[in-house]
Design an enzyme around this catalytic site. Structure first.
Site, short mmCIF file in Angstrom:
data_model
loop_
_atom_site.label_atom_id
_atom_site.label_comp_id
_atom_site.label_asym_id
_atom_site.label_seq_id
_atom_site.Cartn_x
_atom_site.Cartn_y
_atom_site.Cartn_z
N SER A 69 -27.40 104.07 -24.28
CA SER A 69 -26.66 102.82 -24.51
C SER A 69 -25.19 103.05 -24.84
O SER A 69 -24.34 102.20 -24.55
CB SER A 69 -27.31 102.02 -25.64
N ASP A 83 -22.72 99.61 -36.04
CA ASP A 83 -24.07 99.28 -36.51
C ASP A 83 -24.80 100.53 -36.99
O ASP A 83 -26.03 100.56 -37.02
CB ASP A 83 -24.88 98.59 -35.41
N HIS A 137 -23.90 102.70 -32.69
CA HIS A 137 -23.01 102.43 -31.56
C HIS A 137 -21.54 102.40 -32.02
O HIS A 137 -21.26 102.23 -33.20
CB HIS A 137 -23.41 101.13 -30.87
#
Length: 241
Positions: free
Chosen positions: A11, A190, A193
């Site tokens: 991600s 977070d 990320h």
């Protein structure tokens, strides 16, 4: 056809084309010289990456877009491999020895297909465990962070070790980011990320490592004439060369 740089990862790679992302910054830097191609898969670990590589990077004869050898490939996995095996994201966990084996296999895949391409590893980032508890991705009944900074550090060290064994460059963002005393807030949004500042670190380190291997925007040919090189009195002359 322009040469390419592939970004392969989880991600943190998939999000890299967001506003201020490290991938978007590479696109901007290499505009008119290289196509930066995103191949990011949120939640993936190295085990899953190996399962899909043949489909993700299909050769031209199989109908894929990977005919021309790329100049470089970034390999950015480990944040999900480092999920703890007894916590809520255990299904993403890959044991450390297998993680190292998988990185070797990913490197070998790319080198077999594109012997002259630069394969650049990027370590997983550091983890802010308190923030991970505030931003869970799955139901967390234990109330414990599914990742720890200690585990991420072990996988980062393993990534560096594999890079040394393969003789390829590596960006150690686990260490680099923690050089900022306020890294938890400055680099992570977070606990995992990246913020724009975190993305900037990855971008700058990737550019530096590529340049050390002889790949920089300064030496790449420009795609078609620049406006400054077009003769206002005879514009079409520039396109006849």
């Amino acid at each position: 056809m322009r040469p390419k740089i592939y970004l392969f990862g989880d991600s943190i790679t998939e999000e890299s084309f967001d506003d201020g992302g490290w991938g978007a910054s590479l696109v901007h830097l290499f505009s008119r010289t290289v196509d930066v191609v995103l191949r990011g898969y949120s939640g993936y670990n190295t085990r899953w990456a190996l399962k899909v590589m043949e489909r993700v990077f299909q050769p031209a004869e199989s109908g894929g877009d990977c005919g021309a050898p790329p100049l470089a490939v970034t390999v950015f996995f480990g944040a999900n491999d480092a999920c703890l095996p007894d916590r809520c994201s255990a299904y993403q966990h890959v044991p450390l020895p297998e993680y190292k084996h998988n990185l070797h296999a990913i490197f070998s895949f790319f080198k077999a297909r594109w012997p002259n391409a630069i394969v650049l590893f990027i370590t997983p980032p550091p983890i802010d465990e308190a923030a991970r508890l505030r931003y869970p991705y799955v139901e967390n009944l234990q109330g414990l962070s599914e990742r720890t900074n200690e585990a991420a550090g072990a996988y980062a060290k393993a990534c560096i070790a594999v890079a040394e064994e393969c003789g390829c460059p590596v960006v150690d963002i686990w260490t680099k980011m923690q050089q900022n005393p306020n890294w938890k807030n400055a680099c992570l949004r977070d606990g995992l990320h990246l913020t724009q500042s975190g993305n900037k670190i990855v971008f700058e380190e990737v550019v530096k490592k590529l340049k050390e291997r002889g790949l920089s925007v300064e030496i790449l040919p420009i795609d078609l004439p620049l406006i400054a090189d077009i003769d206002p009195k005879d514009p079409l002359k520039s396109f006849q060369e």
